[in-house]
Write an enzyme that holds these catalytic residues in place. Sequence first.
Site, PDB file in Angstrom:
ATOM      1  N   GLU A   1      79.664  66.149  80.517  1.00  0.00           N
ATOM      2  CA  GLU A   1      81.073  66.255  80.861  1.00  0.00           C
ATOM      3  C   GLU A   1      81.525  67.449  81.548  1.00  0.00           C
ATOM      4  O   GLU A   1      82.628  67.239  82.332  1.00  0.00           O
ATOM      5  CB  GLU A   1      81.567  66.199  79.309  1.00  0.00           C
ATOM      6  CG  GLU A   1      81.192  65.364  78.579  1.00  0.00           C
ATOM      7  CD  GLU A   1      81.865  63.772  78.795  1.00  0.00           C
ATOM      8  OE1 GLU A   1      81.628  63.687  80.023  1.00  0.00           O
ATOM      9  OE2 GLU A   1      82.068  63.145  77.599  1.00  0.00           O
TER      10      GLU A   1
ATOM     11  N   HIS B   1      74.894  69.635  72.856  1.00  0.00           N
ATOM     12  CA  HIS B   1      74.591  68.257  72.885  1.00  0.00           C
ATOM     13  C   HIS B   1      73.509  68.074  71.808  1.00  0.00           C
ATOM     14  O   HIS B   1      72.830  69.182  71.371  1.00  0.00           O
ATOM     15  CB  HIS B   1      73.798  67.939  74.097  1.00  0.00           C
ATOM     16  CG  HIS B   1      73.669  66.405  74.568  1.00  0.00           C
ATOM     17  ND1 HIS B   1      72.897  65.648  73.641  1.00  0.00           N
ATOM     18  CD2 HIS B   1      74.460  65.392  75.083  1.00  0.00           C
ATOM     19  CE1 HIS B   1      73.158  64.404  74.224  1.00  0.00           C
ATOM     20  NE2 HIS B   1      74.221  64.174  75.066  1.00  0.00           N
TER      21      HIS B   1
HETATM   22  N1  ACO Z   1      81.186  75.302  71.699  1.00  0.00           N
HETATM   23  C1  ACO Z   1      80.914  76.158  70.815  1.00  0.00           C
HETATM   24  N2  ACO Z   1      80.024  76.037  69.820  1.00  0.00           N
HETATM   25  C2  ACO Z   1      79.302  74.891  69.721  1.00  0.00           C
HETATM   26  C3  ACO Z   1      79.634  74.063  70.581  1.00  0.00           C
HETATM   27  C4  ACO Z   1      80.338  74.312  71.818  1.00  0.00           C
HETATM   28  N3  ACO Z   1      80.564  73.265  72.734  1.00  0.00           N
HETATM   29  N4  ACO Z   1      78.607  72.800  70.602  1.00  0.00           N
HETATM   30  C5  ACO Z   1      78.113  72.944  69.165  1.00  0.00           C
HETATM   31  N5  ACO Z   1      78.631  74.386  68.778  1.00  0.00           N
HETATM   32  C6  ACO Z   1      78.038  75.138  67.640  1.00  0.00           C
HETATM   33  C7  ACO Z   1      78.803  74.513  66.344  1.00  0.00           C
HETATM   34  O1  ACO Z   1      80.014  75.304  66.139  1.00  0.00           O
HETATM   35  C8  ACO Z   1      77.665  75.013  65.351  1.00  0.00           C
HETATM   36  O2  ACO Z   1      77.700  76.270  65.157  1.00  0.00           O
HETATM   37  P1  ACO Z   1      77.506  76.970  63.767  1.00  0.00           P
HETATM   38  O3  ACO Z   1      76.010  76.815  63.448  1.00  0.00           O
HETATM   39  O4  ACO Z   1      77.733  78.253  63.879  1.00  0.00           O
HETATM   40  O5  ACO Z   1      78.064  76.027  62.697  1.00  0.00           O
HETATM   41  C9  ACO Z   1      76.480  74.778  66.198  1.00  0.00           C
HETATM   42  O6  ACO Z   1      76.530  74.950  67.611  1.00  0.00           O
HETATM   43  C10 ACO Z   1      76.015  73.418  65.909  1.00  0.00           C
HETATM   44  O7  ACO Z   1      76.687  72.470  66.085  1.00  0.00           O
HETATM   45  P2  ACO Z   1      76.808  70.938  65.732  1.00  0.00           P
HETATM   46  O8  ACO Z   1      78.161  70.515  65.523  1.00  0.00           O
HETATM   47  O9  ACO Z   1      75.887  70.675  64.454  1.00  0.00           O
HETATM   48  O10 ACO Z   1      76.034  70.198  66.778  1.00  0.00           O
HETATM   49  P3  ACO Z   1      75.984  68.659  67.081  1.00  0.00           P
HETATM   50  O11 ACO Z   1      74.748  68.389  67.632  1.00  0.00           O
HETATM   51  O12 ACO Z   1      76.556  67.624  66.031  1.00  0.00           O
HETATM   52  O13 ACO Z   1      77.119  68.464  68.380  1.00  0.00           O
HETATM   53  C11 ACO Z   1      78.245  68.235  70.326  1.00  0.00           C
HETATM   54  C12 ACO Z   1      77.056  68.036  69.726  1.00  0.00           C
HETATM   55  C13 ACO Z   1      79.344  67.169  69.227  1.00  0.00           C
HETATM   56  C14 ACO Z   1      78.446  67.565  71.727  1.00  0.00           C
HETATM   57  C15 ACO Z   1      78.810  69.503  70.429  1.00  0.00           C
HETATM   58  O14 ACO Z   1      77.931  70.337  71.016  1.00  0.00           O
HETATM   59  C16 ACO Z   1      80.151  69.647  70.800  1.00  0.00           C
HETATM   60  O15 ACO Z   1      81.321  69.445  70.238  1.00  0.00           O
HETATM   61  N6  ACO Z   1      80.633  70.128  71.937  1.00  0.00           N
HETATM   62  C17 ACO Z   1      81.698  70.106  72.692  1.00  0.00           C
HETATM   63  C18 ACO Z   1      82.257  68.795  73.203  1.00  0.00           C
HETATM   64  C19 ACO Z   1      81.457  67.864  74.172  1.00  0.00           C
HETATM   65  O16 ACO Z   1      81.237  68.606  75.135  1.00  0.00           O
HETATM   66  N7  ACO Z   1      81.260  66.799  73.982  1.00  0.00           N
HETATM   67  C20 ACO Z   1      80.632  65.967  75.106  1.00  0.00           C
HETATM   68  C21 ACO Z   1      79.276  65.794  74.606  1.00  0.00           C
HETATM   69  S1  ACO Z   1      78.408  64.640  75.838  1.00  0.00           S
HETATM   70  C22 ACO Z   1      78.522  63.141  75.570  1.00  0.00           C
HETATM   71  O17 ACO Z   1      78.730  62.779  74.405  1.00  0.00           O
HETATM   72  C23 ACO Z   1      78.576  62.389  76.827  1.00  0.00           C
END
Ligand code: ACO
Length: 381
Positions: free
Chosen positions: A322, A263
């Site tokens: 989620e 998140h």
């Molecule tokens: N699985 C694996 N790796 C992840 C995940 C995940 N669910 N989420 C983040 N990461 C990793 C990224 O690959 C990145 O890795 P790196 O440093 O090696 O490049 C690091 O963690 C940081 O990721 P960002 O994209 O910079 O984090 P951000 O804060 O932008 O992302 C998000 C938040 C979009 C929710 C992300 O965690 C994600 O894609 N989760 C999966 C989708 C999901 O569950 N969405 C629902 C969110 S809740 C809502 O909106 C109601």
Amino acid sequence: MSGTTSAPRGLDGVVAAQTKLSHVDGQNGVLIIGGYSIEELAGKVTFEQAAHLLWKGKLPTPEEHKALSAEIAALRALPEAAMAVVREAAGKKAPPIDTLRMACATLSLDLERPNDISPEADFANAKMLVARFPTIVAAHTRLIQGQEPIAPRTDLSLAANFLYMVFGKEPDPIAARALDTYWVTVIDHGMNASTFAGRVIASTRSDAVSAITGAIGALKGPLHGGAPGPVLDMLLDIKTTDNADPWVRNELAAGRRIMGFGHRVYKVRDPRAEVLSKVAEEMSGAVLHDRKLFELAREVEKTVLRVLDEVKPGRNLKTNVEFYTALVLQSLGLQPATFVSLFACGRAAGWCAHVIEQHAEDHLIRPQSEYVGPRGLTVSS
Ligand code: ACO
């Protein structure tokens, strides 16, 4: 850039508005809605009460609660234009969230003053939108399955009526309460992407229907509201707890994200995950009488957290809302394709509250961009 401040990518950590509606403390896993923690509200107030809290700044008295519920109930039926869009969309197999966006856009057609952005008009539109979203989703669900939509009833709660319109019979009260609690749990959540999108639109003095239509577009993506469908696919694909570890490692090795984890704001477990895991557990025991999927989810959650910690150390990727949303909605017998539009049904109340707040603020949201393209090019004749 002169006279400007550069913000971090994705506006990460930037405070873009003041609000009395909700607060997300991502370090401590706290969510406050109108002064109450989410644990205090969820399961104790109805969705209509929580909507009143956001729209009017306080929980309603019993009389106000009754009046608001009756007003919303009376607005549930869809105007012809909206139903025509739902039929057309279902005929073309459009996803429920796209159908909701298109049908929502038609809901200004029967307004006397569609451009009225006074507090009274915003409040009236909030009731109308919250009343009709579940009718749109239910009608689409039935049409996609080759069944005729069922007209809404006015004597049921919003959640119970939704389940009635989908399944054609009055739901188990525990199931109706589960959906109601889900909608309360997701009603508002600080400056998330869809709320921000809605506020940007409202900040131009555009109307509530336009703002909420835009917010639906923002919610649709898998990085925001579109994750619970894939969460369920993941659980069904993993099948047994032994498969969880290799499955998760394989996904990460392929560069894919694990849905329902991570998140932008929460660096600890999302407090809504705790609320919804209890709802999912109650549904699995008291309604489904089958705890298999719930038990699998519990084990998969532990495995994903362990593997993420190992493969992505220091990113603090924890369970988000989620993950258990998927279980709650699945336990109600609803199709994964509808999950994001059901999220929109709950979040609509929060979006409308932000529109009311933004219209009162009356200040255009208009950031700048940093130009990184070429300059001085000439057109050859
Ligand atoms: N699985 C694996 N790796 C992840 C995940 C995940 N669910 N989420 C983040 N990461 C990793 C990224 O690959 C990145 O890795 P790196 O440093 O090696 O490049 C690091 O963690 C940081 O990721 P960002 O994209 O910079 O984090 P951000 O804060 O932008 O992302 C998000 C938040 C979009 C929710 C992300 O965690 C994600 O894609 N989760 C999966 C989708 C999901 O569950 N969405 C629902 C969110 S809740 C809502 O909106 C109601």
